[in-house]
Scaffold this active site. Structure first.
Site, PDB file in Angstrom:
ATOM      1  N   HIS A 213     -34.817   0.378  99.176  1.00 33.29           N
ATOM      2  CA  HIS A 213     -33.870  -1.201  99.256  1.00 33.29           C
ATOM      3  C   HIS A 213     -32.589  -1.681  99.235  1.00 33.29           C
ATOM      4  CE1 HIS A 213     -35.618  -2.852  94.703  1.00 33.29           C
ATOM      5  NE2 HIS A 213     -34.349  -4.129  95.169  1.00 33.29           N
TER       6      HIS A 213
ATOM      7  N   GLN B  90     -31.475  -9.708  89.386  1.00 34.26           N
ATOM      8  CA  GLN B  90     -31.334  -9.229  90.755  1.00 34.26           C
ATOM      9  C   GLN B  90     -30.189  -8.673  90.291  1.00 34.26           C
ATOM     10  OE1 GLN B  90     -30.033 -13.107  92.380  1.00 34.26           O
ATOM     11  NE2 GLN B  90     -31.751 -12.948  93.848  1.00 34.26           N
ATOM     12  N   GLY B  91     -29.443  -7.436  90.719  1.00 29.11           N
ATOM     13  CA  GLY B  91     -28.415  -6.634  90.416  1.00 29.11           C
ATOM     14  C   GLY B  91     -28.645  -5.497  89.496  1.00 29.11           C
ATOM     15  N   ASP B  92     -30.532  -5.590  89.406  1.00 29.93           N
ATOM     16  CA  ASP B  92     -30.819  -4.352  88.518  1.00 29.93           C
ATOM     17  C   ASP B  92     -31.783  -3.245  88.851  1.00 29.93           C
ATOM     18  OD1 ASP B  92     -29.275  -5.751  85.778  1.00 29.93           O
ATOM     19  OD2 ASP B  92     -30.918  -6.700  85.969  1.00 29.93           O
ATOM     20  N   SER B  93     -31.915  -3.648  91.199  1.00 27.73           N
ATOM     21  CA  SER B  93     -32.389  -2.847  91.517  1.00 27.73           C
ATOM     22  C   SER B  93     -32.281  -0.834  91.228  1.00 27.73           C
ATOM     23  CB  SER B  93     -32.377  -3.655  92.510  1.00 27.73           C
ATOM     24  OG  SER B  93     -33.679  -4.475  93.094  1.00 27.73           O
TER      25      SER B  93
ATOM     26  N   ASP C  16     -40.222   3.528  96.550  1.00 30.61           N
ATOM     27  CA  ASP C  16     -38.497   2.767  96.985  1.00 30.61           C
ATOM     28  C   ASP C  16     -37.670   3.601  96.131  1.00 30.61           C
ATOM     29  OD1 ASP C  16     -37.011   0.313  96.966  1.00 30.61           O
ATOM     30  OD2 ASP C  16     -37.998  -0.211  95.222  1.00 30.61           O
TER      31      ASP C  16
END
Length: 264
Positions: free
Chosen positions: A80, A217-220, A126
């Protein structure tokens, strides 16, 4: 907070994507993103942890997602995170503080492979693999976990990332957090998780039921590491460090053979 597929799927990716998609969902929470309970990490202890940048990111650092170096010229991240133009991506390694441009290596990306069975409906598979234009030779890579039994209740893997902190730590700085493996039954028992794609065959349920700590957020796409191997990558969850809603990680072992073919 109401549930939406955008809370579920994109809460750990770049803030820009999240803002744009949540604005269309109509049911998203206004809560600020944050990383809770982490501590500063050094690039020497996690040399394989990398930052995925994108020209569309609004942050000065252009931070988009996390990733992990699995070969000198290959980075594994979340599918994603990989929906933009190939030429818009870059990868930074060896820079704990993204504001310090005197440190680290940078490479553009020449190719993006997304797992062919990746589903935006369930967020399963993913995974994406980025091919670097400039191989990062001499940098230790992280081995993939191939044993499904490594995902076991009671294990305590560590997640790494440069994600948002909301004043719990410096932004755009590498942090780490030990997140206990809670076992598949825990996440399967949480309202909304199974309905929104959680499965024991493809996911890891890890974190704190009291909201002590979480990736966000930002760690995906960032690494979840256990015993020197890549156990999983940051994928999805509801909110960030919300009590009763631990993080969901995409598990490596079930798809290790497919991934190995892409990183040779």
């Amino acid at each position: 907070m109401t549930w939406s597929k955008f809370d579920r799927m994109l809460k750990r990716t770049a803030a820009l994507i999240t803002v744009l998609l949540l604005s269309t969902a109509g049911t998203a929470s206004a809560r600020e993103p944050l990383v809770v309970g982490g501590t500063l990490a050094s690039v020497s202890e996690a040399p394989w942890a990398v930052v995925l940048t994108n020209t569309a990111a609004t942050r000065e650092s252009k931070r988009w997602c996390g990733g992990v170096l699995v070969a000198a010229n290959k980075v594994l991240t979340a599918a994603h995170c990989a929906g933009e133009r190939v030429a818009s991506y870059g990868v930074i390694q060896g820079r704990a503080d993204l504001t310090d441009h005197s440190l680290g290596r940078f490479s553009a990306v020449s190719k993006v492979w997304v797992h062919p069975a990746y589903s935006t409906a369930t967020n399963r598979n993913d995974f994406a693999v980025l091919t670097l234009k400039k191989p990062m030779t001499g940098v230790p890579v992280l081995r993939l976990e191939t044993n499904p039994k490594a995902d076991r209740r009671g294990a305590v893997p560590t997640v790494y990332g440069w994600g948002d902190t909301a004043d719990t730590g410096p932004d755009d700085t590498l942090q780490k957090l030990a997140v206990p493996d809670l076992g598949d039954a825990t996440c399967l028992g949480i309202k909304g998780y199974a309905e929104n794609g959680y499965t024991a065959a493809a996911n890891i349920c890890a974190g704190y039921m009291d909201g002590t700590g979480d990736a966000c957020q930002g760690d995906s796409g960032g690494p979840l590491v256990l015993n020197g191997r890549l156990l999983g990558i940051v994928s999805w969850g509801r909110g960030c460090a919300e009590p009763q809603y631990p993080g969901v990680y995409a598990e490596i072992a079930p798809v290790a053979k497919t991934l190995v073919e892409q990183v040779r």
